[in-house]
Design a protein around this motif. Structure first.
Motif, PDB file in Angstrom:
ATOM      1  N   SER A 149     -20.004  11.117 -19.997  1.00  0.00           N
ATOM      2  CA  SER A 149     -19.434  11.696 -21.302  1.00  0.00           C
ATOM      3  C   SER A 149     -19.993  12.226 -22.070  1.00  0.00           C
ATOM      4  O   SER A 149     -21.056  12.226 -22.198  1.00  0.00           O
ATOM      5  CB  SER A 149     -18.950  10.141 -22.062  1.00  0.00           C
ATOM      6  OG  SER A 149     -19.968   9.415 -22.462  1.00  0.00           O
ATOM      7  N   ALA A 161     -15.808  17.246 -25.715  1.00  0.00           N
ATOM      8  CA  ALA A 161     -14.405  17.253 -25.558  1.00  0.00           C
ATOM      9  C   ALA A 161     -14.378  18.232 -24.165  1.00  0.00           C
ATOM     10  O   ALA A 161     -15.025  19.393 -24.391  1.00  0.00           O
ATOM     11  CB  ALA A 161     -13.758  17.497 -26.592  1.00  0.00           C
ATOM     12  N   THR A 221     -11.652  19.895 -20.672  1.00  0.00           N
ATOM     13  CA  THR A 221     -10.550  20.154 -20.202  1.00  0.00           C
ATOM     14  C   THR A 221     -10.501  20.452 -18.575  1.00  0.00           C
ATOM     15  O   THR A 221     -11.472  20.924 -18.304  1.00  0.00           O
ATOM     16  CB  THR A 221      -9.459  21.019 -20.928  1.00  0.00           C
ATOM     17  OG1 THR A 221     -10.173  22.454 -20.760  1.00  0.00           O
ATOM     18  CG2 THR A 221      -9.258  20.833 -22.200  1.00  0.00           C
ATOM     19  N   TYR A 226      -6.643  16.726 -21.147  1.00  0.00           N
ATOM     20  CA  TYR A 226      -7.643  16.686 -22.186  1.00  0.00           C
ATOM     21  C   TYR A 226      -8.583  15.471 -22.166  1.00  0.00           C
ATOM     22  O   TYR A 226      -7.928  14.422 -22.420  1.00  0.00           O
ATOM     23  CB  TYR A 226      -7.161  17.073 -23.680  1.00  0.00           C
ATOM     24  CG  TYR A 226      -7.984  17.062 -24.851  1.00  0.00           C
ATOM     25  CD1 TYR A 226      -8.922  18.025 -24.907  1.00  0.00           C
ATOM     26  CD2 TYR A 226      -7.858  15.722 -25.523  1.00  0.00           C
ATOM     27  CE1 TYR A 226      -9.647  17.958 -26.173  1.00  0.00           C
ATOM     28  CE2 TYR A 226      -8.864  15.576 -26.683  1.00  0.00           C
ATOM     29  CZ  TYR A 226      -9.559  16.656 -26.812  1.00  0.00           C
ATOM     30  OH  TYR A 226     -10.574  16.731 -27.975  1.00  0.00           O
ATOM     31  N   PRO A 284     -11.204  13.598 -24.535  1.00  0.00           N
ATOM     32  CA  PRO A 284     -11.749  13.658 -25.979  1.00  0.00           C
ATOM     33  C   PRO A 284     -13.242  13.616 -25.667  1.00  0.00           C
ATOM     34  O   PRO A 284     -13.727  13.171 -24.708  1.00  0.00           O
ATOM     35  CB  PRO A 284     -11.334  12.478 -26.383  1.00  0.00           C
ATOM     36  CG  PRO A 284     -10.100  12.074 -25.966  1.00  0.00           C
ATOM     37  CD  PRO A 284     -10.324  12.573 -24.394  1.00  0.00           C
ATOM     38  N   ALA A 285     -14.168  13.990 -26.520  1.00  0.00           N
ATOM     39  CA  ALA A 285     -15.729  13.762 -26.551  1.00  0.00           C
ATOM     40  C   ALA A 285     -16.050  12.294 -26.343  1.00  0.00           C
ATOM     41  O   ALA A 285     -15.141  11.459 -26.969  1.00  0.00           O
ATOM     42  CB  ALA A 285     -16.055  14.453 -27.816  1.00  0.00           C
ATOM     43  N   GLU A 286     -17.013  12.087 -25.744  1.00  0.00           N
ATOM     44  CA  GLU A 286     -17.723  10.928 -25.462  1.00  0.00           C
ATOM     45  C   GLU A 286     -16.765   9.900 -24.894  1.00  0.00           C
ATOM     46  O   GLU A 286     -16.670   8.766 -25.220  1.00  0.00           O
ATOM     47  CB  GLU A 286     -18.216  10.369 -27.055  1.00  0.00           C
ATOM     48  CG  GLU A 286     -19.320  11.016 -27.714  1.00  0.00           C
ATOM     49  CD  GLU A 286     -20.407  11.391 -26.950  1.00  0.00           C
ATOM     50  OE1 GLU A 286     -20.940  10.627 -26.099  1.00  0.00           O
ATOM     51  OE2 GLU A 286     -20.959  12.407 -26.988  1.00  0.00           O
ATOM     52  N   THR A 287     -15.955  10.452 -23.912  1.00  0.00           N
ATOM     53  CA  THR A 287     -14.939   9.285 -23.247  1.00  0.00           C
ATOM     54  C   THR A 287     -15.214   9.321 -21.904  1.00  0.00           C
ATOM     55  O   THR A 287     -15.654  10.217 -21.331  1.00  0.00           O
ATOM     56  CB  THR A 287     -13.587   9.748 -23.805  1.00  0.00           C
ATOM     57  OG1 THR A 287     -12.707   8.860 -22.935  1.00  0.00           O
ATOM     58  CG2 THR A 287     -13.202  11.099 -22.973  1.00  0.00           C
ATOM     59  N   GLN A 343      -7.632  10.330 -17.313  1.00  0.00           N
ATOM     60  CA  GLN A 343      -6.478  10.722 -17.786  1.00  0.00           C
ATOM     61  C   GLN A 343      -5.504  10.557 -16.769  1.00  0.00           C
ATOM     62  O   GLN A 343      -5.733  10.760 -15.421  1.00  0.00           O
ATOM     63  CB  GLN A 343      -6.785  12.270 -18.072  1.00  0.00           C
ATOM     64  CG  GLN A 343      -7.336  12.362 -19.548  1.00  0.00           C
ATOM     65  CD  GLN A 343      -6.864  11.791 -20.556  1.00  0.00           C
ATOM     66  OE1 GLN A 343      -5.640  11.998 -21.005  1.00  0.00           O
ATOM     67  NE2 GLN A 343      -7.696  11.015 -21.272  1.00  0.00           N
TER      68      GLN A 343
END
Length: 728
Positions: free
Chosen positions: A53, A56, A58, A85, A87-90, A94
C-alpha cells in the motif's frame, strides 16, 4: 549540547537509512487466472488485488478482443474499458462486477478475457494481468435419444482376474455358438460358450506364449485365426489357426506386429493389419503392411504360398505430396528418418460386403488406405482430416483441473486418428465409419507429446498473444498436444495447436474419401449429461475408483471400437468408448445425419468394478444368434470381462422379421457371365425384370449366370431379403 548532537545524529542516520532503502512499488493483479459463473447468476464478480500500500492508484480493465467466444452485449455487458481506484494506504481488493445475460439459447460454455493495463502509481504483477471468465449455459439439454432400439445387458462374463488377464477382442462363431477371446495380458486364447447368452461359460483356455503374443482373433465355421506378434515384435508375426476346441491346425508368417485380423464376408480371404512399430530407440523400424491369406480352399488349402503381404514401398517417393495432403509422416530420428513404408502403421481393417476391397486405418498417420483384394494393390492413401475445435459443434472439455465440465470452443485442431473402421452400404453407396480414438508415438528416440504449458512448447506470440493465459492449467495448459504439427513457418514455435484424437466418430464416402459426417462434440455431450455417468465424465478406465474429468486433458472418452448391424430395414452403428466405458448406438440410414439411439454403460461410478475399457465390439445378427434376437458383445480389456446385450426394437422382433435384416450381397456385380457368389447361404428365386423366375436356389452360396440374357435381375430370398443383379 552533547546530547542534542547525539539525538540529531541519530535522526540523521535514520533519515539516511530511509533514503537508502529501496522503495517497493505497489502492484496490482487479478487474484485468479480464471473465473466461472452460471449465466443465470445475473453477474460475476472479478476481484483485483493490490499489494504494498502507498499512494492512491488506478488501473484500467479492458476487454480482450482476440480471446473469447462470448459476445459483449449479448452474453455479458462490458461496453467500455473500466477504471478501478485504490485509495492511498489500502490493500483492500477492488471488485469488478459484470452483468451476465440469461438467454434461452442452448449453447456450450462461452468465455471472455479481461486485461489489466495502464496503471498509475502502481505496476502490474507479471503473469497475473489477464483473467478468462467462463459462462456456463443453463439451457443445454441432454442430446435426444430416439430409443427405438433398447440394449439390455444380459450379463458380463469375468474372463479371469483383471490385471493378470484381459478381454481385448472377441469373435463369435454361429456354427458352434462359441466366443473366442484374445487375452493378450494372460497370453491366452480363451474359448467360451454363448449357448445361453445370460450365462456364458468357459470351454477352454489355450496358452499362446509358445507362438508369441496374441493381438486379435477371428473365426469362421469352426476355424479360429489368431494374429500373433513375434517374441521380437519388430520381426514378422504369424497367423495361427486352431479348430473350434483350440487344437493347433496350422501357422503361416505375415508382416511385423499383426494387430488385427478379419475374414472377408464371403470367407474366401483373411486379412491382417501389420502395424510394424519400431524399437523404442528406432534402431529397427519394420515396414507397416497388410497380409492377405487365400482361404478359398479352407484350412486344408492354406500354405505359406497362400499369403501375400503388401507393403507401402510404392509410396516412398511421394512423402512430400502425402504430407501436403495431410498424411502425417514424421517417424524416425533426425539422423535416420523413416521411409513412408516404415512410417505407415496399419491399425484396423474393414472389408467391403462384396469382399473385393479392404479399408485400413493408419492411426498415427491420420489416414486410411484402400487395398484392392483382387489385385493385392493399394489404390488410395488418404488423410481423414482434422477437427476444428473453434467451430460450433466441435467443443471439448480441455482441462482436468476445472471443477466443472466446460464444453467450449478453442483455437485447436484435433487429429482424428481413427482406430476401428467399419464399412456399410445405404442405397447402393458404400460408406466407412471410423472411431476417432487418437494415438501418439512415445518412444525414447521420438516422443511427440507435450502439454501446452511446457516451456518446450512455445506458442507463436503473434498468433497467440495470450499465450501465458492459454498455458494456465484451468485453460489449455494441461492439454496434451503433438509437437510434430503446427509450426507452419518453420521458425521453431507453434502457429497452430493440434490435439490428439477427434473424440468423435466419422462417416466417409468409401469411393472418394470425402467426409460425409463427423459427430463432433456429441459423444462428450452425451456422457456429460447422462444422469448416471455424467458423474464420471471423461474418467479413465483404470481399475481403481473412477476420477471424473481426468482424461479431459488427453483424448476425452476415446471412441475406439465401431461396428454396424442391420435390423429390419435400418443400419445401426455401435461405438464403444474406451475410457468412460459403454457403447453409443446410432441410426445411420441417413449417413449424413446419424441419429442417436441410446447410450448404455455398466461401470460403477464409485468403485473400480463393472465393465471397464471396451475395445472389441461384435454385432450378432438374429439369424446367427442363439436366441434368434440380435445381440451385441463388448470385450472390456481392463476389467477382463465380456458383456452381452440383447437388442430389442419397438414391438417384438419375430425370427422371420429379424432374419430379414441380414444383408444379402452378390458379387461380382455386374456379372459378365459365370458364377455369382452370395454373401451367405440362401434359399430363394432369381427373377428377371418382368418378375419371371429364372433360377431356384436351395441353401446356395453361388449360382451360375451362363445362359441368362443381358439385363437386370432380382434375387429374392425366402427370409425376405433381396438383392439386385446386373448381367452383361
Amino acid at each position: 549540547m552533547r546530547q542534542t548532537l547525539l539525538a540529531g545524529g541519530r535522526l540523521g542516520l535514520v533519515l539516511l537509512a530511509l533514503q537508502a532503502a529501496p522503495v517497493v512499488a505497489q502492484s496490482v493483479r487479478f487474484t485468479a487466472a480464471t473465473a466461472i459463473a452460471n449465466e443465470s447468476a445475473g453477474t460475476i464478480s472479478i476481484p483485483v488485488a493490490i499489494t504494498n500500500s502507498g499512494a492512491a492508484s488506478t488501473v484500467q480493465v479492458a476487454l480482450v478482443t482476440n480471446l473469447g467466444t462470448a459476445t459483449q452485449g449479448t452474453d455479458f455487458t462490458y461496453p467500455a474499458t473500466q477504471t478501478l481506484y485504490f485509495p492511498a494506504e489500502t490493500t483492500v481488493n477492488q471488485t469488478l462486477t459484470i452483468p451476465l445475460t440469461d438467454d434461452v439459447l442452448a449453447e456450450g460454455a462461452e468465455y471472455f478475457t479481461l486485461r489489466l493495463q495502464n496503471p498509475t502509481n502502481a505496476t502490474l504483477t507479471a503473469g497475473s494481468t489477464e483473467v478468462l471468465v467462463y459462462i456456463r449455459d443453463n439451457d443445454t439439454q441432454a442430446p435426444t435419444q430416439t430409443r427405438n432400439l433398447t440394449l439390455n445387458r444380459l450379463g458380463s462374463y469375468q474372463n479371469g482376474a483383471a490385471g493378470t488377464n484381459s478381454a481385448e477382442i472377441v469373435a463369435h462363431d454361429p456354427t458352434t455358438q462359441r466366443l473366442y477371446v484374445a487375452n493378450s495380458v494372460g497370453g491366452k486364447l480363451d474359448i467360451l460358450s454363448l449357448a445361453n447368452p445370460a450365462v456364458i461359460t468357459s470351454v477352454a483356455s489355450i496358452n499362446i506364449a509358445s507362438y508369441g503374443g496374441i493381438n486379435s482373433v477371428a473365426v469362421r465355421n469352426g476355424v479360429v485365426a489368431c494374429a500373433i506378434e513375434n517374441a521380437d515384435p519388430q520381426q514378422n508375426g504369424s497367423v495361427v489357426f486352431f479348430d473350434q476346441n483350440g487344437a493347433f491346425l496350422k501357422q503361416v508368417t505375415v508382416g511385423a506386429l499383426p494387430d488385427m485380423i478379419t475374414f472377408s464376408p464371403n470367407g474366401q480371404l483373411i486379412v491382417t493389419a501389420n502395424e510394424g512399430e519400431p524399437k523404442t530407440d528406432y534402431s529397427v523400424d519394420p515396414e507397416g503392411s497388410v497380409s492377405v491369406i487365400d482361404f478359398s480352399g479352407g484350412i486344408a488349402g492354406v500354405t505359406q504360398a497362400s499369403v501375400t503381404t503388401v507393403g507401402f514401398a510404392g509410396y516412398n517417393s511421394q512423402a512430400a505430396s502425402l504430407r501436403a495432403a495431410g498424411v502425417r509422416l514424421y517417424g524416425g530420428t533426425s539422423a535416420s528418418p523413416s521411409s513412408v513404408a516404415q512410417d505407415l502403421e496399419p491399425e484396423y481393417v474393414a472389408v467391403s460386403a462384396d469382399s473385393r476391397t479392404a479399408y485400413i486405418t493408419l492411426q498415427e498417420n491420420n489416414a486410411i488406405a484402400t487395398l484392392d483384394l483382387t489385385t493385392r494393390q493399394f489404390t488410395s492413401l488418404r488423410t481423414v482430416g482434422y477437427q476444428d475445435h473453434s467451430q460450433a459443434g466441435f467443443a471439448l472439455d480441455a482441462s482436468d483441473q476445472t471443477p466443472e465440465i466446460l464444453m467450449a470452443n478453442w483455437p485447436i485442431r484435433g487429429m482424428r486418428q481413427p482406430d476401428a473402421i467399419a464399412a456399410f452400404e445405404v442405397a447402393g453407396q458404400r460408406y466407412l465409419l471410423t472411431a476417432n480414438e487418437g494415438d501418439a508415438r512415445e518412444y525414447n528416440a521420438l516422443n511427440e507429446i507435450n502439454r501446452i504449458s511446457e516451456s518446450a512448447y512455445v506458442l507463436d506470440p503473434t498468433v497467440f498473444p495470450n499465450a501465458a493465459l492459454l498455458k494456465n492449467a484451468q485453460v489449455l495448459g494441461r492439454l496434451n498436444v503433438t509437437n510434430k504439427l503446427g509450426d507452419t513457418d518453420g521458425d521453431g514455435d507453434f502457429d497452430e495447436i493440434y490435439a490428439l484424437g477427434g473424440r468423435s466418430f466419422s462417416v466417409y464416402n468409401a469411393s472418394t474419401g470425402a467426409l460425409v459426417h463427423d459427430s463432433g462434440d456429441l459423444l462428450e455431450r452425451v456422457t456429460s449429461t447422462d444422469p448416471t455417468y455424467g458423474a464420471i465424465f471423461n474418467a479413465s478406465n483404470t481399475t481403481g475408483n473412477p476420477s471424473r474429468k481426468n482424461r479431459s486433458d488427453d483424448k476425452g472418452p476415446e471412441p475406439e471400437g465401431i461396428t454396424t448391424g442391420t435390423i429390419r430395414d435400418t443400419v445401426y452403428a455401435f461405438v464403444s468408448l474406451e475410457r468412460i466405458g459403454g457403447v453409443a448406438v446410432f441410426n445411420v440410414n441417413d449417413p449424413g445425419q446419424p441419429k442417436l439411439v441410446q447410450y448404455v454403460n455398466n461401470r460403477s461410478t464409485t468403485t473400480g468394478t463393472g465393465d471397464q475399457g471396451p475395445e472389441g465390439i461384435v454385432f450378432i445378427a438374429p439369424a446367427n444368434s442363439p436366441t434368434g434376437q440380435p445381440l451385441l458383445l463388448l470385450a472390456n480389456e481392463v476389467s477382463s470381462t465380456v458383456s452381452v446385450y440383447s437388442i430389442q426394437g419397438r414391438g417384438v422382433l419375430s425370427n422371420k422379421a429379424a432374419r430379414n435384416a441380414e444383408p444379402l450381397h452378390l458379387y461380382p456385380n455386374p456379372s459378365q457371365g459365370g458364377k455369382v457368389q452370395l454373401s451367405r447361404a440362401v434359399s430363394g428365386t432369381l427373377h428377371d425384370v418382368l418378375g419371371r423366375p429364372v433360377r431356384t436356389l436351395h441353401k446356395a452360396r453361388e449360382f451360375e449366370t451362363v445362359g441368362l440374357a443381358t439385363g437386370v435381375y432380382v434375387l429374392r430370398a425366402e427370409d425376405g431379403a433381396s438383392s439386385k443383379l446386373v448381367v452383361r
